[in-house]
Design an enzyme around this catalytic site. Structure first.
Site, PDB file in Angstrom:
ATOM      1  N   HIS A 107       0.848  -1.186   0.000  1.00 25.21           N
ATOM      2  CA  HIS A 107       0.000   0.000   0.000  1.00 25.21           C
ATOM      3  C   HIS A 107       0.885   1.238   0.000  1.00 25.21           C
ATOM      4  CE1 HIS A 107      -3.190   2.808   1.056  1.00 25.21           C
ATOM      5  NE2 HIS A 107      -4.033   1.865   0.707  1.00 25.21           N
ATOM      6  N   ASP A 114      -7.739  -5.205  -0.084  1.00 25.04           N
ATOM      7  CA  ASP A 114      -8.228  -6.110  -1.123  1.00 25.04           C
ATOM      8  C   ASP A 114      -7.893  -7.572  -0.842  1.00 25.04           C
ATOM      9  OD1 ASP A 114      -9.425  -4.175  -2.717  1.00 25.04           O
ATOM     10  OD2 ASP A 114      -7.501  -3.597  -3.578  1.00 25.04           O
TER      11      ASP A 114
HETATM   12  N1  ACO Z   1       4.158  -7.627  -4.725  1.00 27.53           N
HETATM   13  C1  ACO Z   1       5.479  -7.594  -5.063  1.00 27.53           C
HETATM   14  N2  ACO Z   1       6.231  -6.480  -5.013  1.00 27.53           N
HETATM   15  C2  ACO Z   1       5.617  -5.351  -4.578  1.00 27.53           C
HETATM   16  C3  ACO Z   1       4.272  -5.324  -4.206  1.00 27.53           C
HETATM   17  C4  ACO Z   1       3.530  -6.518  -4.292  1.00 27.53           C
HETATM   18  N3  ACO Z   1       2.244  -6.555  -3.988  1.00 27.53           N
HETATM   19  N4  ACO Z   1       3.952  -4.076  -3.830  1.00 27.53           N
HETATM   20  C5  ACO Z   1       5.063  -3.333  -3.978  1.00 27.53           C
HETATM   21  N5  ACO Z   1       6.068  -4.102  -4.429  1.00 27.53           N
HETATM   22  C6  ACO Z   1       7.429  -3.691  -4.726  1.00 27.53           C
HETATM   23  C7  ACO Z   1       7.508  -3.074  -6.129  1.00 27.53           C
HETATM   24  O1  ACO Z   1       7.770  -4.037  -7.104  1.00 27.53           O
HETATM   25  C8  ACO Z   1       8.655  -2.107  -5.983  1.00 27.53           C
HETATM   26  O2  ACO Z   1       9.874  -2.787  -6.081  1.00 27.53           O
HETATM   27  P1  ACO Z   1      11.170  -2.082  -6.692  1.00 27.53           P
HETATM   28  O3  ACO Z   1      11.460  -0.945  -5.775  1.00 27.53           O
HETATM   29  O4  ACO Z   1      12.179  -3.166  -6.678  1.00 27.53           O
HETATM   30  O5  ACO Z   1      10.773  -1.632  -8.069  1.00 27.53           O
HETATM   31  C9  ACO Z   1       8.515  -1.624  -4.545  1.00 27.53           C
HETATM   32  O6  ACO Z   1       7.804  -2.643  -3.849  1.00 27.53           O
HETATM   33  C10 ACO Z   1       7.738  -0.321  -4.449  1.00 27.53           C
HETATM   34  O7  ACO Z   1       6.602  -0.377  -5.306  1.00 27.53           O
HETATM   35  P2  ACO Z   1       5.821   0.940  -5.730  1.00 27.53           P
HETATM   36  O8  ACO Z   1       4.794   0.555  -6.748  1.00 27.53           O
HETATM   37  O9  ACO Z   1       6.718   2.079  -6.023  1.00 27.53           O
HETATM   38  O10 ACO Z   1       5.182   1.291  -4.342  1.00 27.53           O
HETATM   39  P3  ACO Z   1       3.830   1.949  -4.067  1.00 27.53           P
HETATM   40  O11 ACO Z   1       3.910   2.505  -2.729  1.00 27.53           O
HETATM   41  O12 ACO Z   1       3.386   2.864  -5.115  1.00 27.53           O
HETATM   42  O13 ACO Z   1       2.920   0.627  -4.086  1.00 27.53           O
HETATM   43  C11 ACO Z   1       0.929  -0.455  -4.639  1.00 27.53           C
HETATM   44  C12 ACO Z   1       1.616   0.585  -3.770  1.00 27.53           C
HETATM   45  C13 ACO Z   1       0.779   0.113  -6.057  1.00 27.53           C
HETATM   46  C14 ACO Z   1      -0.449  -0.713  -4.061  1.00 27.53           C
HETATM   47  C15 ACO Z   1       1.757  -1.770  -4.676  1.00 27.53           C
HETATM   48  O14 ACO Z   1       2.010  -2.224  -3.368  1.00 27.53           O
HETATM   49  C16 ACO Z   1       1.109  -2.852  -5.506  1.00 27.53           C
HETATM   50  O15 ACO Z   1       1.245  -2.845  -6.734  1.00 27.53           O
HETATM   51  N6  ACO Z   1       0.371  -3.818  -4.850  1.00 27.53           N
HETATM   52  C17 ACO Z   1      -0.320  -4.855  -5.564  1.00 27.53           C
HETATM   53  C18 ACO Z   1      -1.640  -4.344  -6.124  1.00 27.53           C
HETATM   54  C19 ACO Z   1      -2.639  -4.043  -5.022  1.00 27.53           C
HETATM   55  O16 ACO Z   1      -2.850  -4.818  -4.101  1.00 27.53           O
HETATM   56  N7  ACO Z   1      -3.309  -2.882  -5.166  1.00 27.53           N
HETATM   57  C20 ACO Z   1      -4.343  -2.449  -4.216  1.00 27.53           C
HETATM   58  C21 ACO Z   1      -3.835  -1.353  -3.323  1.00 27.53           C
HETATM   59  S1  ACO Z   1      -4.996  -0.927  -2.097  1.00 27.53           S
HETATM   60  C22 ACO Z   1      -6.141  -0.048  -2.898  1.00 27.53           C
HETATM   61  O17 ACO Z   1      -5.906   0.667  -3.834  1.00 27.53           O
HETATM   62  C23 ACO Z   1      -7.489  -0.146  -2.425  1.00 27.53           C
END
Ligand code: ACO
Length: 392
Positions: free
Chosen positions: A263, A321
């Site tokens: 998140h 989620d």
């Molecule tokens: N699985 C694997 N790796 C992850 C995940 C995950 N669920 N979430 C983050 N990471 C990793 C990314 O790959 C990234 O790695 P890197 O630095 O090596 O490139 C790092 O963590 C940071 O990711 P960002 O996308 O920059 O972080 P952000 O804070 O924007 O992430 C997000 C938030 C988009 C929700 C992310 O955790 C994600 O994609 N989760 C999976 C999708 C999800 O569950 N979305 C629902 C969110 S809750 C909502 O909107 C209601």
């Protein structure tokens, strides 16, 4: 910092773009409050209708205020007939989220306009949108299964009526409570992407129908509300609890993301996850079938383990989620409808934010740093080659 000296922040992480009285997300400690009330107190004690009142009117309702709101919700649930007729002609394969966005936008066609020809964006239209959102989804669920939509009942809660409109059966108290709690937990979440989108749209003085349609479009992606449906596909792919760790490792080795984990704001487990986990357990006990709960439980443990190994400095934990998937699956909702259910709860926050934006509006219009080429002399088309460059 860009070459122009302006700060460039990809994804606006940590950037404050406005203020709100609706909800507060404290990501470091994992606390969510609606108008100052902790979600941990609201989830087990307040009904969705009380939350609608709290978010739209600013205080918890008294008994007669709550009755008034329930009456209004009940009276506004029925969809305009031409919209239901139009839905009957949609391809049965249509994705529920596409249907919900299209029909929500279509509601504007049947809404009265003022002397300037504009739709009114007020609290009653907000209540109408809240009331009708579940009707759209239930109607589409039946239409695509070749069944006639069921008329909404005004005497049932928003959650119980939704389940009734899908099956024609009044749900058990446990089922209705589970969905009610889900809606409570999803009702608002500060300036998340879809809410921000609604506020940007409202800030141009577009009406509430346009703003909610924009929010629905933004919710769809799997980095946001689309993760709800994607998390269900994950449970299907894992199949059995003992395969959870292999699955999680496979996802990371392909450079993909585990849906329902991570998140932008929470650096601890999402405070909504524990309530949904408890609800998933309760529903699985009620049904005497713990398949979805067991897979989700072991996938969360496995994901925590492998994410910690792969990214020890990142704080990635279950978000809202993650346990949505077993709760909604146990309620018999189809996996591709989960993001729509998210919208049926979040419509309250979206509406509240649109009204808050309109009450003290300023056009939201940020800047971008231009990183394209610098201006060159214009070359008339007769002097350009096939590739658009100047002829020698
Ligand atoms: N699985 C694997 N790796 C992850 C995940 C995950 N669920 N979430 C983050 N990471 C990793 C990314 O790959 C990234 O790695 P890197 O630095 O090596 O490139 C790092 O963590 C940071 O990711 P960002 O996308 O920059 O972080 P952000 O804070 O924007 O992430 C997000 C938030 C988009 C929700 C992310 O955790 C994600 O994609 N989760 C999976 C999708 C999800 O569950 N979305 C629902 C969110 S809750 C909502 O909107 C209601």
């Amino acid at each position: 910092m860009s070459t122009t000296g302006l700060v460039v922040d990809r994804g606006l992480e940590g950037v404050v773009v406005g203020s709100t009285m609706l909800s507060n997300v404290e990501g470091k400690i994992g606390r969510l409050t609606y108008r100052g009330f902790d979600i941990d107190d609201l989830a087990p004690n307040a009904s969705f209708e009380e939350i609608v009142y709290l978010l739209l009117f600013g205080h918890l309702p008294g008994a007669s205020e709550l009755e008034g709101l329930k009456r209004e919700l009940g009276a506004r649930r029925t969809l305009p007939e031409p919209l239901v007729n139009a839905m009957q002609r949609f391809p049965k394969t249509s994705w529920p989220m596409d249907v919900m966005r299209t029909v929500t936008s279509g509601l504007a066609l049947f809404s009265p306009v003022n002397e300037r020809g504009e739709h009114v964006s007020d609290v009653h239209v907000a209540i109408e949108l809240i009331a009708k959102m579940t009707t759209i989804l239930a109607a589409w669920d039946r239409i695509r299964r070749g069944l006639e939509p069921i008329e909404p009942r005004a005497d049932l809660s928003q959650a119980a009526n939704f389940l009734y409109m899908r099956s024609g059966k009044v749900p058990s108290e446990i089922e209705a409570d589970a969905l009610d709690t889900y809606f409570v937990l999803l009702a608002d979440h500060s300036f998340n992407a879809s809410t921000f989108s609604a506020r940007v749209t409202a800030s141009t003085r577009a009406d509430i129908y346009a703003a909610i349609t924009a929010a629905l479009a933004t919710l769809q992606g799997d980095l946001h509300g689309g993760a709800a449906s994607a998390a269900y596909n994950t449970l299907l792919a894992v199949e059995t609890p003992d395969r959870a760790e292999t699955y999680a490792r496979g996802v990371l080795s392909r450079g993909e993301r585990i849906m329902g984990m991570g998140h932008r704001e929470y650096k601890v487990r999402d405070p909504r996850a524990k309530h949904l986990e408890a609800m998933a357990k309760k529903l699985s006990d009620y049904r005497g079938d713990s398949r979805w709960y067991d897979i989700a439980r072991s996938l969360e443990d496995a994901s925590n383990k492998v994410l910690q190994e792969n990214k020890p400095d990142k704080k990635i934990y279950a978000n809202v989620d993650f346990y949505t998937a077993p709760v909604l699956a146990d309620l018999g909702i189809a996996g591709d409808e989960f993001t729509c259910l998210f919208a049926c709860g979040r419509i309250v926050g979206w509406s509240g934010h649109v009204l808050e934006q309109l009450a003290d509006n300023r056009l939201i219009r940020p800047q971008a740093t231009y990183v394209g080429p610098t201006a060159g002399p214009f070359i008339p088309i007769s002097e350009r080659t096939q590739n658009g460059v100047a002829k020698k």
